[in-house]
Write an enzyme that holds these catalytic residues in place. Structure first.
Site, PDB file in Angstrom:
ATOM      1  N   LYS A 166    -111.149   4.860 -54.857  1.00  0.00           N
ATOM      2  CA  LYS A 166    -111.161   5.283 -56.259  1.00  0.00           C
ATOM      3  C   LYS A 166    -111.923   6.452 -56.324  1.00  0.00           C
ATOM      4  O   LYS A 166    -112.498   7.202 -55.414  1.00  0.00           O
ATOM      5  CB  LYS A 166    -112.077   4.353 -56.823  1.00  0.00           C
ATOM      6  CG  LYS A 166    -111.468   2.884 -57.231  1.00  0.00           C
ATOM      7  CD  LYS A 166    -110.518   3.017 -58.157  1.00  0.00           C
ATOM      8  CE  LYS A 166    -109.614   1.724 -58.274  1.00  0.00           C
ATOM      9  NZ  LYS A 166    -108.407   1.889 -59.023  1.00  0.00           N
ATOM     10  N   ASP A 194    -107.085   7.316 -56.544  1.00  0.00           N
ATOM     11  CA  ASP A 194    -106.922   6.700 -58.010  1.00  0.00           C
ATOM     12  C   ASP A 194    -108.057   7.020 -58.885  1.00  0.00           C
ATOM     13  O   ASP A 194    -109.071   6.456 -58.544  1.00  0.00           O
ATOM     14  CB  ASP A 194    -106.762   5.224 -57.779  1.00  0.00           C
ATOM     15  CG  ASP A 194    -106.547   4.525 -59.224  1.00  0.00           C
ATOM     16  OD1 ASP A 194    -106.197   5.220 -60.115  1.00  0.00           O
ATOM     17  OD2 ASP A 194    -106.229   3.397 -59.198  1.00  0.00           O
ATOM     18  N   GLU A 220    -102.994   8.573 -58.125  1.00  0.00           N
ATOM     19  CA  GLU A 220    -102.816   7.620 -59.429  1.00  0.00           C
ATOM     20  C   GLU A 220    -103.563   7.779 -60.350  1.00  0.00           C
ATOM     21  O   GLU A 220    -104.621   8.095 -60.292  1.00  0.00           O
ATOM     22  CB  GLU A 220    -102.994   6.180 -58.752  1.00  0.00           C
ATOM     23  CG  GLU A 220    -102.825   5.048 -59.272  1.00  0.00           C
ATOM     24  CD  GLU A 220    -102.647   3.680 -58.775  1.00  0.00           C
ATOM     25  OE1 GLU A 220    -102.616   3.831 -57.341  1.00  0.00           O
ATOM     26  OE2 GLU A 220    -103.295   2.902 -59.247  1.00  0.00           O
ATOM     27  N   GLU A 246     -99.563   1.714 -64.726  1.00  0.00           N
ATOM     28  CA  GLU A 246    -100.194   0.498 -64.770  1.00  0.00           C
ATOM     29  C   GLU A 246    -100.561   0.197 -66.279  1.00  0.00           C
ATOM     30  O   GLU A 246    -100.800  -1.020 -66.457  1.00  0.00           O
ATOM     31  CB  GLU A 246    -101.261   0.279 -63.813  1.00  0.00           C
ATOM     32  CG  GLU A 246    -102.609   1.167 -64.072  1.00  0.00           C
ATOM     33  CD  GLU A 246    -103.549   1.041 -62.918  1.00  0.00           C
ATOM     34  OE1 GLU A 246    -103.420   1.397 -62.023  1.00  0.00           O
ATOM     35  OE2 GLU A 246    -104.734   0.221 -63.566  1.00  0.00           O
ATOM     36  N   ASP A 269     -97.035  -3.372 -63.276  1.00  0.00           N
ATOM     37  CA  ASP A 269     -97.921  -4.463 -63.267  1.00  0.00           C
ATOM     38  C   ASP A 269     -97.143  -5.586 -63.810  1.00  0.00           C
ATOM     39  O   ASP A 269     -96.879  -5.817 -64.926  1.00  0.00           O
ATOM     40  CB  ASP A 269     -99.316  -4.363 -63.955  1.00  0.00           C
ATOM     41  CG  ASP A 269     -99.923  -5.620 -63.297  1.00  0.00           C
ATOM     42  OD1 ASP A 269     -99.404  -6.804 -63.287  1.00  0.00           O
ATOM     43  OD2 ASP A 269    -101.179  -5.512 -62.764  1.00  0.00           O
ATOM     44  N   HIS A 296     -98.036  -2.312 -59.263  1.00  0.00           N
ATOM     45  CA  HIS A 296     -99.563  -2.370 -59.766  1.00  0.00           C
ATOM     46  C   HIS A 296     -99.936  -3.820 -59.373  1.00  0.00           C
ATOM     47  O   HIS A 296     -99.244  -4.703 -60.052  1.00  0.00           O
ATOM     48  CB  HIS A 296    -100.248  -1.811 -60.591  1.00  0.00           C
ATOM     49  CG  HIS A 296    -101.661  -2.129 -61.216  1.00  0.00           C
ATOM     50  ND1 HIS A 296    -101.830  -3.196 -61.993  1.00  0.00           N
ATOM     51  CD2 HIS A 296    -102.640  -1.328 -60.731  1.00  0.00           C
ATOM     52  CE1 HIS A 296    -103.225  -3.282 -61.993  1.00  0.00           C
ATOM     53  NE2 HIS A 296    -103.663  -2.144 -61.354  1.00  0.00           N
ATOM     54  N   GLU A 329     -99.382  -3.486 -53.599  1.00  0.00           N
ATOM     55  CA  GLU A 329    -100.965  -3.312 -53.682  1.00  0.00           C
ATOM     56  C   GLU A 329    -101.562  -4.741 -53.130  1.00  0.00           C
ATOM     57  O   GLU A 329    -101.248  -5.708 -53.912  1.00  0.00           O
ATOM     58  CB  GLU A 329    -101.179  -2.771 -55.147  1.00  0.00           C
ATOM     59  CG  GLU A 329    -102.913  -2.777 -54.924  1.00  0.00           C
ATOM     60  CD  GLU A 329    -103.076  -2.017 -56.363  1.00  0.00           C
ATOM     61  OE1 GLU A 329    -102.492  -1.978 -57.436  1.00  0.00           O
ATOM     62  OE2 GLU A 329    -104.403  -1.561 -56.419  1.00  0.00           O
TER      63      GLU A 329
END
Ligand SMILES: [Mg+2]
Length: 386
Positions: A166, A194, A220, A246, A269, A296, A329
Site C-alpha cells: 500500500k 496501490d 494501482e 476494482e 472484482d 481484484h 491477487e
C-alpha cells in the site's frame, strides 16, 4: 434443475491486529456469502465484495425472481437480475448481489454437470496461475520497518513471484517504504504499489518519478476512479504500468476505462462487477482494447477460486511461446473468514497454483465455522442445514 432456495450469510470477525491503508483502518473483516440450494439438494456458494449487510439486502431482493429458475440457464438468470435492478443501481451494491448469486450459480452448475467451472467457461487455456501476495498494510507497531521486512522475507520464502504494498500515506513516506520493501524483496520478486485513489494526477506523477527506476510492477488506483483523463495522462508520462478497475462495475465501467486509455491492466472484482458471467464479457472487451486483466480479490477462497477459474480461461493476448502465467491477487492479511470458513484443496507451491479439477469452484464451507461467524445465522438460516 430448479433452484429451491437462496440463503445469504453475513459473517464478521474482529482482527487480532488492526491495520490501515490510505483511506481507513480495518478492525474486523466482514463478508456476505450466499448459498444456493437446488431441488435435489445440490448446493453452490458465492460471495459479494462490498458492505456485507447491504449485499445481503440486495440478495434478498433478487431471491424471489431467481427461485424456481433452471440453474443451467445461468446467463438467462443473470440478464433477468440485471434488468430487475438496472433502474435503481446501474453500478454498486446491486451488482455485488448479482455477482454473489452468479458465482454460486456457476458453482451449482459445475456440480450438476460434474465439471469444474474453468471447463464450463470454455476450457483451461492457462494451467498454471501465479498468485501475487497482497500485504504490507500499515499498523501502529513500533517495529513497523522490521515487521515489513519480515513479511517480505516470508513472501520470498513462500515462493511468491510478486507482492503488492500500500502507498498513499504521502509522497515522502511512500518513497521511504517502497525503497525499504524493494530492497527486502530483492530483484526476483516484483513489487507493485496501490494507493487506493489517494492522489491527484500531479501527486501521482511525482511519486512515479521518484520510484520509476525501481522497476515497479504496476501502480494501482493512482488517482480518483472517475479521473479517467488523469489515469491516461499518468500512463503517458511514466514507464510504470498503470492498473485500476476494482471500483468499476459491469462492462460499461470498463468500457469507460478502455475508451479513455486509462489503464494497462484492468482489475475487475468478480464478486462485485457482475460475477463470472460479466467478467468473461469484460475479458473480451479488454482483449479488444489490448489490455491485460488481473482480477481484484479481497475475500474468501470462494472469491479466490472464482478468480482462478476465470484467469485459467483468459486468452493469451498477444500469444507467444514463452509467456508469463496469468496472475491473481492473493490477500495475505489476517482474515479468519477466508482461512477457516471456506475449505478447499488449492495449494500455493513455489508461487504457483494449479487449476482445481473438482466440480464447480472446488470449494466448500465448514458448517461449524459458519455458525460461529455468521451474525445472521439464528435469524433465518437454520432450516437450510436440516
Ligand atoms: Mg487495490
Amino acid at each position: 434443475m430448479k433452484i429451491k432456495n437462496i440463503v445469504p450469510y453475513v459473517l464478521s470477525q474482529d482482527l487480532e491486529q488492526p491495520f490501515y491503508f490510505s483511506q481507513w483502518d480495518y478492525k474486523s473483516r466482514k463478508i456476505c456469502l450466499v448459498k444456493i440450494i437446488l431441488e435435489d439438494g445440490t448446493y453452490g456458494w458465492g460471495e459479494g465484495y462490498g458492505p456485507a449487510d447491504m449485499i445481503e439486502t440486495g440478495i434478498n431482493f433478487l431471491k424471489p425472481f431467481v427461485i424456481g429458475q433452471n440453474v443451467l440457464e445461468n446467463e438467462k438468470i443473470w440478464q433477468m437480475m440485471y434488468l430487475r435492478t438496472l433502474d435503481f443501481g446501474r453500478s454498486g451494491i446491486f451488482n455485488a448481489a448479482i455477482s454473489a448469486i452468479d458465482v454460486a450459480l456457476w458453482d451449482c452448475k459445475g456440480k450438476v454437470l460434474n465439471q469444474p467451472v474453468s471447463v464450463l467457461l470454455g476450457g483451461v487455456k492457462n494451467e498454471v496461475i501465479h498468485p501475487y501476495a497482497t500485504g504490507f498494510y500499515f499498523t501502529d507497531s513500533p517495529t513497523l520497518d522490521e515487521d515489513l521486512r519480515a513479511e517480505a522475507k516470508y513472501y520470498r520464502e513462500q515462493g511468491f513471484k510478486a507482492a503488492k504494498m500500500k502507498v498513499g500515506l504521502g509522497i515522502e513516506k511512500d518513497v521511504y517504504y517502497v525503497n525499504l520493501l524493494k530492497e527486502a524483496l530483492g530483484e526476483d520478486v516484483k513489487l507493485m504499489i496501490d494507493s487506493n485513489h489517494a492522489y491527484n494526477y500531479r501527486e501521482a506523477l511525482e511519486l512515479c518519478k521518484r520510484i520509476e527506476h525501481l522497476n515497479i510492477g504496476w501502480f494501482e488506483e493512482p488517482v480518483h476512479p472517475e479521473d479517467f483523463k488523469g489515469y491516461a495522462k499518468l500512463r503517458e508520462n511514466t514507464n510504470i504500468p498503470i492498473a485500476g478497475g476494482e471500483c468499476e462495475y459491469l462492462k460499461f465501467g470498463f468500457q469507460r476505462l478502455f475508451e479513455n486509455d486509462s489503464v494497462d491492466i484492468a482489475q475487475p472484482d468478480i464478486c462485485a462487477t457482475g460475477g463470472l458471467t460479466e467478467a468473461k464479457r469484460i475479458a473480451t472487451l479488454a482483449a479488444a482494447h489490448h489490455k491485460d486483466i488481473v482480477p481484484h480479490s479481497w475475500g474468501t477462497w470462494i472469491a479466490i477460486s472464482a478468480a482462478i477459474h476465470f484467469v485459467s480461461n483468459l486468452d493469451q493476448n498477444p500469444g507467444r511461446m514463452f509467456r508469463n502465467a496469468p496472475m491473481i491477487e492473493l490477500d495475505r492479511t489476517e482474515n479468519p473468514l477466508r482461512d477457516d470458513v471456506v475449505t478447499h484443496q488449492i495449494k500455493v507451491e513455489n508461487g504457483e497454483i494449479k487449476v482445481p479439477q473438482l466440480p464447480g469452484l472446488g470449494i466448500d464451507v465448514n458448517q461449524n465455522y459458519l455458525e460461529k461467524y455468521a451474525i445472521n445465522y439464528r435469524k433465518e438460516t437454520a432450516e437450510v442445514w436440516s
